[in-house]
Design an enzyme around this catalytic site. Structure first.
Site, PDB file in Angstrom:
ATOM      1  N   ASP A   1      11.742  -9.941  -6.049  1.00 56.71           N
ATOM      2  CA  ASP A   1      10.835  -9.121  -5.231  1.00 56.71           C
ATOM      3  C   ASP A   1      11.616  -7.925  -4.683  1.00 56.71           C
ATOM      4  O   ASP A   1      11.616  -7.662  -3.481  1.00 56.71           O
ATOM      5  CB  ASP A   1      10.257  -9.965  -4.094  1.00 56.71           C
TER       6      ASP A   1
ATOM      7  N   ASP B   1      16.002 -11.394   1.732  1.00 54.06           N
ATOM      8  CA  ASP B   1      14.767 -12.097   1.384  1.00 54.06           C
ATOM      9  C   ASP B   1      14.678 -12.456  -0.103  1.00 54.06           C
ATOM     10  O   ASP B   1      14.006 -11.789  -0.886  1.00 54.06           O
ATOM     11  CB  ASP B   1      13.542 -11.284   1.794  1.00 54.06           C
TER      12      ASP B   1
END
Length: 325
Positions: free
Chosen positions: A198, A215
């Site tokens: 991502d 993340d």
């Protein structure tokens, strides 16, 4: 407890969870921008700043989360700038009142400037090193990025949700069907490696030492281009120049297969439809309305139809190429 609900994650529960690890907050809990999980920053009595992340129940298994943590630890050990979870008493994943959570050091930095070609070249270097590590072994528990996970299953979720408004329903699912058929012929990656998964500007920090990736919640197996294509924007010429900058840094550490450029538009289509299904699955979460009040309105579906029609044309066009290849 609902699979998608954090109703029982009260401030008292959060503090008790943190203190169960032997870390004692002194400041208040500052919510950070995250809808999928619940993430808070705080200062502890050791005068250090931390981030605590509570994983959304039932999204990932314990084995999948630990595989994410192991990957990040391997990257950090290779001196690749990532914010890996802290190991406390030999554990990175902790449990409290049915919630899995992890603690991270708080890392400051500036927003990543996507329109800066020097930044893109530097990011290419980071991703080249990351992918060199990612290619050394495969995930066992984390899924791969494929047509089933990002097109077929999301389509079923949307069909069963009843959220696609009647005036748009037939045309919407017809376009999705056409996109799925084209992606089926175009999306055939030759190699899949462990990825960030991502990699967009919001997950990149510019620090005094360079760039830092945060993340890894969506890390999975997939083609290398998945971590590159979200940096490309604008018209064809602009995207070609951006791609050249990325690859000039990337190929200092790892060869890039130019055949993967044909995967960009299928990956974009898959992300679009997967995101719609992601929203549909979470529309009953009490926090949903405040964050996504625009979802599933007539205007929303009208816009999505337009975006999907544009994407259908993009899938039928020649793939992106290098500007100076």
């Amino acid at each position: 407890m609902s699979d998608f609900c954090f109703a029982h994650l009260t401030p008292e529960c959060i503090l008790d969870a943190i203190e169960s690890t032997g870390i004692y907050p002194e400041s208040g809990l500052l919510p950070l921008n995250s809808y999928e999980n619940r993430v808070f920053q705080f200062r502890a009595d050791d005068n250090q700043r931390y981030v605590v992340k509570f994983y959304r129940p039932a999204r990932w298994s314990e084995a999948q989360i630990l595989e994410e943590h192991t990957f990040m630890a391997q990257l950090a050990a290779a001196d690749i700038a990532v914010v890996a979870p802290l190991s406390i008493n030999g554990k990175t994943l902790h449990q409290h009142m049915g919630f899995g959570f992890a603690l991270f050091p708080s890392v400051g930095g500036r927003s990543f400037e996507v329109d800066n070609l020097d930044n893109l070249e530097l990011l290419g270097q980071v991703l080249g090193r990351l992918h060199s590590q990612g290619a050394q072994s495969a995930f066992t528990h984390r899924p791969a990025l494929n047509l089933s996970t990002h097109l077929q299953q999301p389509t079923q979720i949307l069909q069963q949700s009843g959220l696609v408004k009647a005036p748009y329903q037939q045309q919407f699912f017809q376009i999705v069907k056409e996109i799925t058929e084209i992606c089926g012929s175009l999306y055939q990656p030759k190699a899949q490696i462990r990825l960030h998964g991502d990699c967009h500007a919001g997950n990149i920090l510019a620090t005094t030492d360079g760039l830092c990736l945060v993340d890894f919640d969506d890390c999975r197996q997939g083609p290398a281009i998945q971590d590159l294509w979200m940096m490309l924007s604008g018209d064809t010429q602009s995207r070609q120049v951006q791609l050249d900058a990325l690859l000039s840094g990337y190929e200092l550490y790892r060869a890039f297969d130019l055949k993967e450029l044909a995967l960009i538009e299928p990956l974009r289509a898959m992300r679009m439809i997967h995101y719609m299904a992601w929203l549909a699955e979470r529309h009953q979460d009490p926090a949903f309305v405040g964050n996504f009040s625009w979802f599933a309105t007539d205007k929303y579906w009208e816009q999505q139809l337009g975006y999907l029609q544009e994407q259908l044309l993009a899938l039928q066009a020649p793939p992106l190429s290098l500007a100076f290849g």
